[in-house]
Design a protein around this motif. Structure first.
Motif, PDB file in Angstrom:
ATOM      1  N   GLY A   1      57.485  51.342 -16.624  1.00  0.00           N
ATOM      2  CA  GLY A   1      58.736  51.582 -16.622  1.00  0.00           C
ATOM      3  C   GLY A   1      58.229  53.375 -16.372  1.00  0.00           C
ATOM      4  N   ILE A   2      60.023  53.445 -16.768  1.00  0.00           N
ATOM      5  CA  ILE A   2      60.173  54.811 -16.143  1.00  0.00           C
ATOM      6  C   ILE A   2      60.073  55.878 -17.082  1.00  0.00           C
ATOM      7  N   THR A   3      59.893  55.848 -18.336  1.00  0.00           N
ATOM      8  CA  THR A   3      59.507  56.312 -19.609  1.00  0.00           C
ATOM      9  C   THR A   3      58.575  55.841 -20.840  1.00  0.00           C
TER      10      THR A   3
ATOM     11  N   TYR B   1      61.429  50.895 -28.351  1.00  0.00           N
ATOM     12  CA  TYR B   1      62.101  51.430 -27.110  1.00  0.00           C
ATOM     13  C   TYR B   1      62.989  52.437 -27.648  1.00  0.00           C
ATOM     14  N   PHE B   2      64.007  52.665 -27.851  1.00  0.00           N
ATOM     15  CA  PHE B   2      65.290  53.456 -28.556  1.00  0.00           C
ATOM     16  C   PHE B   2      64.466  54.742 -28.834  1.00  0.00           C
ATOM     17  N   LYS B   3      63.276  55.129 -29.314  1.00  0.00           N
ATOM     18  CA  LYS B   3      62.581  56.143 -29.771  1.00  0.00           C
ATOM     19  C   LYS B   3      61.963  57.086 -28.321  1.00  0.00           C
TER      20      LYS B   3
ATOM     21  N   LEU C   1      62.791  50.189 -18.365  1.00  0.00           N
ATOM     22  CA  LEU C   1      63.257  51.460 -19.120  1.00  0.00           C
ATOM     23  C   LEU C   1      61.743  52.305 -19.375  1.00  0.00           C
ATOM     24  N   VAL C   2      61.208  51.784 -20.969  1.00  0.00           N
ATOM     25  CA  VAL C   2      60.355  52.009 -21.150  1.00  0.00           C
ATOM     26  C   VAL C   2      58.740  50.826 -20.723  1.00  0.00           C
ATOM     27  N   GLY C   3      57.929  51.579 -20.520  1.00  0.00           N
ATOM     28  CA  GLY C   3      56.860  51.145 -19.899  1.00  0.00           C
ATOM     29  C   GLY C   3      55.494  52.158 -19.595  1.00  0.00           C
ATOM     30  N   PRO C   4      54.356  51.557 -18.962  1.00  0.00           N
ATOM     31  CA  PRO C   4      53.427  51.708 -18.081  1.00  0.00           C
ATOM     32  C   PRO C   4      53.774  52.683 -16.964  1.00  0.00           C
TER      33      PRO C   4
ATOM     34  N   ALA D   1      48.265  50.402 -23.771  1.00  0.00           N
ATOM     35  CA  ALA D   1      47.817  49.260 -23.993  1.00  0.00           C
ATOM     36  C   ALA D   1      48.536  49.303 -25.130  1.00  0.00           C
ATOM     37  N   GLN D   2      47.839  50.410 -25.896  1.00  0.00           N
ATOM     38  CA  GLN D   2      48.655  50.975 -27.385  1.00  0.00           C
ATOM     39  C   GLN D   2      49.569  50.869 -27.522  1.00  0.00           C
ATOM     40  N   MET D   3      50.918  51.497 -26.897  1.00  0.00           N
ATOM     41  CA  MET D   3      51.807  51.194 -26.917  1.00  0.00           C
ATOM     42  C   MET D   3      52.605  50.049 -26.474  1.00  0.00           C
ATOM     43  N   ILE D   4      52.162  49.003 -25.532  1.00  0.00           N
ATOM     44  CA  ILE D   4      52.553  47.463 -25.348  1.00  0.00           C
ATOM     45  C   ILE D   4      52.224  46.836 -26.553  1.00  0.00           C
ATOM     46  N   SER D   5      51.525  47.341 -26.772  1.00  0.00           N
ATOM     47  CA  SER D   5      50.576  46.344 -28.382  1.00  0.00           C
ATOM     48  C   SER D   5      51.599  46.699 -29.251  1.00  0.00           C
ATOM     49  N   SER D   6      52.357  47.937 -29.988  1.00  0.00           N
ATOM     50  CA  SER D   6      53.197  48.178 -30.988  1.00  0.00           C
ATOM     51  C   SER D   6      54.741  48.417 -30.244  1.00  0.00           C
ATOM     52  N   MET D   7      54.605  47.459 -28.843  1.00  0.00           N
ATOM     53  CA  MET D   7      56.269  48.012 -28.763  1.00  0.00           C
ATOM     54  C   MET D   7      56.911  46.858 -29.446  1.00  0.00           C
TER      55      MET D   7
END
Length: 183
Positions: free
Chosen positions: A130-132, A164-166, A102-105, A153-159
């Motif tokens: 991801g979708i979003t 995810y819920f935000k 659901l969440v990813g690039p 890359a920044q999103m992945i490292s801080s996942m």
């Protein structure tokens, strides 16, 4: 834990969203005659998978990244589907199958060589697309490959579960504009 939530939420979304999926499907039959759009995309570890969406552009539209497509190719119903993000609902099937999260690039096309190189150098393909994600919420699309890859890359490292819920909540509440198209 995130994969479990992906399975749970995509299953619930498909079951509860079934009536909406059917209405959009039948309206799509009237709009273009072919309501589903299937396209090969780059997945986790750069493996190909078939992305499923509701069609928002005319049937004869060239298969290019959205930012390279003309707004003239978007159908009237397609415009509504994009604004409401209902065109994304069938991707819950991709999530349930394990091809996406659901969440990813956002998954890109194999023809987007600059983006592939940028993402590859940052390890973005180590996760499911991801979708979003942060890029979608921040109005960053595939027309800026370096910025998109850095954001991914920044999103992945801080996942985390909180992020995810935000991102899911922000997407459901309408933050982000979806894929840009040229005029």
């Amino acid at each position: 834990m995130i994969r479990f939530l992906d399975i749970l939420f995509s299953f619930i979304g498909l079951v509860l969203g079934f009536p909406i999926l059917m209405v959009v499907y039948f309206l799509g039959l009237l709009d273009t005659g072919s309501p589903l759009f299937l396209q090969e995309r780059v997945g986790r570890h750069k493996r190909p998978f078939t992305l499923v969406k509701f069609r928002t552009m005319a049937l004869n539209t060239e298969s290019v990244a959205s930012h390279l497509a003309s707004t003239a190719s978007i159908t009237r119903m397609g415009g509504f589907l994009r604004r409401s993000k209902l065109d994304e609902l069938p991707q819950l099937w991709n999530v349930l199958k394990g091809e996406m999260s659901l969440v990813g690039p956002r998954p890109n096309l194999f023809s987007q060589h600059d983006l592939i190189a940028e993402r590859d150098s940052r390890g973005v393909y180590a996760v499911r697309p991801g979708i979003t994600g942060v890029a979608q919420i921040s109005h960053i699309d595939m027309s800026t490959p370096q910025l998109l890859a850095e954001t991914d890359a920044q999103m992945i490292s801080s996942m985390s579960l909180v992020l995810y819920f935000k991102l899911l909540v922000q997407t459901v509440l309408g933050k982000g504009r979806g894929d840009r198209v040229k005029n």
